[in-house]
Design an enzyme around this catalytic site. Structure first.
Site, PDB file in Angstrom:
ATOM      1  NE  ARG A  35      -4.432  -1.604   1.754  1.00 37.51           N
ATOM      2  CZ  ARG A  35      -5.387  -1.889   2.538  1.00 37.51           C
ATOM      3  NH1 ARG A  35      -5.005  -1.838   3.927  1.00 37.51           N
ATOM      4  NH2 ARG A  35      -6.429  -2.586   2.067  1.00 37.51           N
ATOM      5  CE  LYS A 200     -11.766  -6.957   6.843  1.00 36.63           C
ATOM      6  NZ  LYS A 200     -11.351  -6.388   5.668  1.00 36.63           N
ATOM      7  N   GLY A 353      -7.140  -6.510   1.069  1.00 44.23           N
ATOM      8  CA  GLY A 353      -5.622  -6.584   1.539  1.00 44.23           C
ATOM      9  C   GLY A 353      -5.089  -7.655   2.039  1.00 44.23           C
ATOM     10  N   GLY A 377     -12.941  -3.295   0.902  1.00 43.81           N
ATOM     11  CA  GLY A 377     -14.275  -2.756   0.889  1.00 43.81           C
ATOM     12  C   GLY A 377     -14.672  -2.008  -0.308  1.00 43.81           C
TER      13      GLY A 377
HETATM   14  P1  ADP Z   1      -9.531  -9.528   2.290  1.00 42.11           P
HETATM   15  O1  ADP Z   1      -8.414  -8.787   3.097  1.00 42.11           O
HETATM   16  O2  ADP Z   1      -8.559 -10.198   1.117  1.00 42.11           O
HETATM   17  O3  ADP Z   1     -10.624  -9.007   2.061  1.00 42.11           O
HETATM   18  P2  ADP Z   1     -10.526 -11.000   4.703  1.00 42.11           P
HETATM   19  O4  ADP Z   1      -9.832  -9.695   5.511  1.00 42.11           O
HETATM   20  O5  ADP Z   1     -11.921 -10.955   4.617  1.00 42.11           O
HETATM   21  O6  ADP Z   1      -9.842 -10.862   3.259  1.00 42.11           O
HETATM   22  O7  ADP Z   1      -9.968 -12.074   5.236  1.00 42.11           O
HETATM   23  C1  ADP Z   1      -8.620 -12.515   5.228  1.00 42.11           C
HETATM   24  C2  ADP Z   1      -8.400 -13.474   6.244  1.00 42.11           C
HETATM   25  O8  ADP Z   1      -9.432 -14.909   6.107  1.00 42.11           O
HETATM   26  C3  ADP Z   1      -7.020 -14.201   6.349  1.00 42.11           C
HETATM   27  O9  ADP Z   1      -6.349 -14.050   7.302  1.00 42.11           O
HETATM   28  C4  ADP Z   1      -7.213 -15.806   6.199  1.00 42.11           C
HETATM   29  O10 ADP Z   1      -6.481 -16.679   6.964  1.00 42.11           O
HETATM   30  C5  ADP Z   1      -8.789 -15.985   6.779  1.00 42.11           C
HETATM   31  N1  ADP Z   1      -9.460 -17.144   6.444  1.00 42.11           N
HETATM   32  C6  ADP Z   1      -9.519 -17.465   5.394  1.00 42.11           C
HETATM   33  N2  ADP Z   1     -10.237 -18.876   5.309  1.00 42.11           N
HETATM   34  C7  ADP Z   1     -10.577 -19.094   6.476  1.00 42.11           C
HETATM   35  C8  ADP Z   1     -11.372 -20.025   7.309  1.00 42.11           C
HETATM   36  N3  ADP Z   1     -11.761 -21.092   6.679  1.00 42.11           N
HETATM   37  N4  ADP Z   1     -11.554 -19.883   8.566  1.00 42.11           N
HETATM   38  C9  ADP Z   1     -11.036 -18.960   8.942  1.00 42.11           C
HETATM   39  N5  ADP Z   1     -10.239 -17.911   8.448  1.00 42.11           N
HETATM   40  C10 ADP Z   1      -9.958 -18.032   7.292  1.00 42.11           C
HETATM   41 MG    MG Z   2      -8.461  -8.263   5.217  1.00 40.17          MG
END
Ligand code: ADP
Ligand code: MG
Length: 396
Positions: A35, A200, A353, A377
């Site tokens: 970033r 999330k 992220g 988001g």
């Molecule tokens: P992004 O930042 O790409 O939008 P999120 O913040 O929603 O993604 O989620 C990222 C996190 O989701 C990662 O730290 C990953 O470890 C976690 N994650 C992925 N699959 C699972 C799961 N099955 N159970 C718990 N956590 C998970």
């Molecule tokens: Mg995230």
């Protein structure tokens, strides 16, 4: 959209820039500076134009209170290395230190205000409170450049309210992000696939209703999967589950069928008894998750299924890792999706992220993806076709 050029000659002018420096930190060390690097084109352009650059940014969620754990000090240091110039960090957001630091800036010099979320007014729902903080920002700058793409979906003082008080323009990153994401949303080349994952869950479930009207295929992985499996009547053990969303998800499943959207769910899951890097992993069928185990990745059959269907898409937007990629044992699903996008030759956009961090961590060449968004988001809301307040306020 107003651009930096519309601000005229910037030599000697104090230019406030909102950047997104919300980087992952571990023990005070930045683990992914993507970033910060993404902010450089705008900052270097302004510095080269002789502006006095005053950067506003946030880090984490200090909840409106000064908290040294969320200081931008590590960011100031890294930013200084990347712009090859000292970056002075003010000790406060708009207080005496900020005023003194800005006062001391020369042409082509750069300073960073302390974490704007140390001030509760930044994210206040009360318009007058945000406006009051924005007025304090406005006293520190003659113009505003909005370049924190990760926050343009937020109606916050340093993103939205400030743009109403001084001449404002979109920065180069924000322009590039919008252009790429519009390409994926306005008349995408079809088939158009959207891959959703991450943790999330409640945030992201909301976008599905909208995506069902736009995408041809919707792939579900990550922590979101288990609410879908539960909606299908399967037990999900100790996996992430949004109990109160099960009915909504049943509705999505029905709507996907009605609209002919291919809703692709994993058929097998990698489970483990605990959330740990060294937890013993087993592969089970998606309808046979043991009560004392949690799903931490999509299984090998699902990886193949996802990869082959993704390969057929001409446009793919991806947001959210398929599993707990931070633990190598549970990174294979995320790797398989990244590989399918990287090698597929389709127009590919990665948002989120952690998703962006994952492709870098797993060793993929960033150049093999069409666009890696710095916003999670914000990119999702653009994919949904929403109007983002921090962008609308920059329209001519
Ligand atoms: P992004 O930042 O790409 O939008 P999120 O913040 O929603 O993604 O989620 C990222 C996190 O989701 C990662 O730290 C990953 O470890 C976690 N994650 C992925 N699959 C699972 C799961 N099955 N159970 C718990 N956590 C998970
Ligand atoms: Mg995230």
């Amino acid at each position: 959209m107003k651009t930096i050029e519309s601000l005229g000659d910037l030599r000697g002018k104090r230019v406030l820039v909102r950047s997104d420096f919300n980087v992952p930190l571990k023990d005070g060390v930045i683990t992914d500076d993507g970033r910060i690097r993404a902010a450089l084109p705008t900052l270097k352009t302004l510095l080269a134009a002789g502006a006095k650059v005053v950067v506003m940014a946030h880090l984490g969620r200090p909840k409106g209170e000064v908290n040294p754990d969320f200081s931008l000090a590590p960011v100031a240091k890294r930013l200084g290395e990347l712009v090859e110039a000292p970056v002075t960090l003010a000790e406060d957001v708009t207080g005496p230190s900020a005023k003194a630091v800005v006062e001391a800036l020369g042409e082509g010099e750069i300073a960073l205000l302390e974490n704007v979320r140390f001030d509760a007014r930044e994210t206040s729902k009360v318009d007058e409170e945000r406006a009051a903080l924005a007025a304090e920002f406005a006293a520190l700058g003659d113009a505003f450049v909005s370049d924190g793409f990760g926050v343009v979906h937020r109606k916050q003082a340093s993103v939205y309210d400030i743009a109403k008080l001084v001449p404002a323009a979109a920065g180069l990153l924000v322009l590039k992000e919008i252009e790429s994401l519009r390409k994926a949303t306005e008349n995408p080349e079809r088939p158009y696939g959207v891959v959703l994952g991450g943790s999330k869950v409640s945030d992201k479930l909301g976008v599905i209703a909208n995506l069902l009207t736009k995408a041809d295929m919707l792939f579900i992985g990550g922590g979101m999967v288990y609410t879908f499996l539960a909606a299908k009547g399967y037990s999900v053990g100790t996996s992430l589950l949004e109990q109160d969303q099960i009915e909504t998800v049943k509705g999505y499943i029905a709507e996907a069928a009605e609209r002919g959207v291919d809703l692709v769910l994993p058929t097998d899951i990698v489970v483990a008894p605990t959330f740990a890097a060294d937890a013993p992993a087993t592969v089970v069928s998606a309808d046979a998750i043991p009560d004392d185990q949690m799903g931490l990745d999509i299984g090998p059959a699902s990886r193949e299924l996802f990869a082959s269907k993704i390969a057929a898409c001409k446009t793919v937007a991806w947001n959210g890792p398929m599993g707990v990629f931070e633990f190598p044992t549970f990174a294979e699903g995320t790797k398989a999706v990244a590989k399918a996008l990287s090698e597929g030759g389709m127009f590919s956009v990665i948002g989120g992220g952690d998703s962006a961090a994952a492709v870098r961590l797993l060793g993929f060449d960033e150049a093999t993806f069409s666009h890696i968004s710095t916003g999670g988001g914000a990119s999702l809301e653009l994919l949904e076709g929403k109007v983002l307040p921090g962008i609308a306020v920059l329209e001519d």
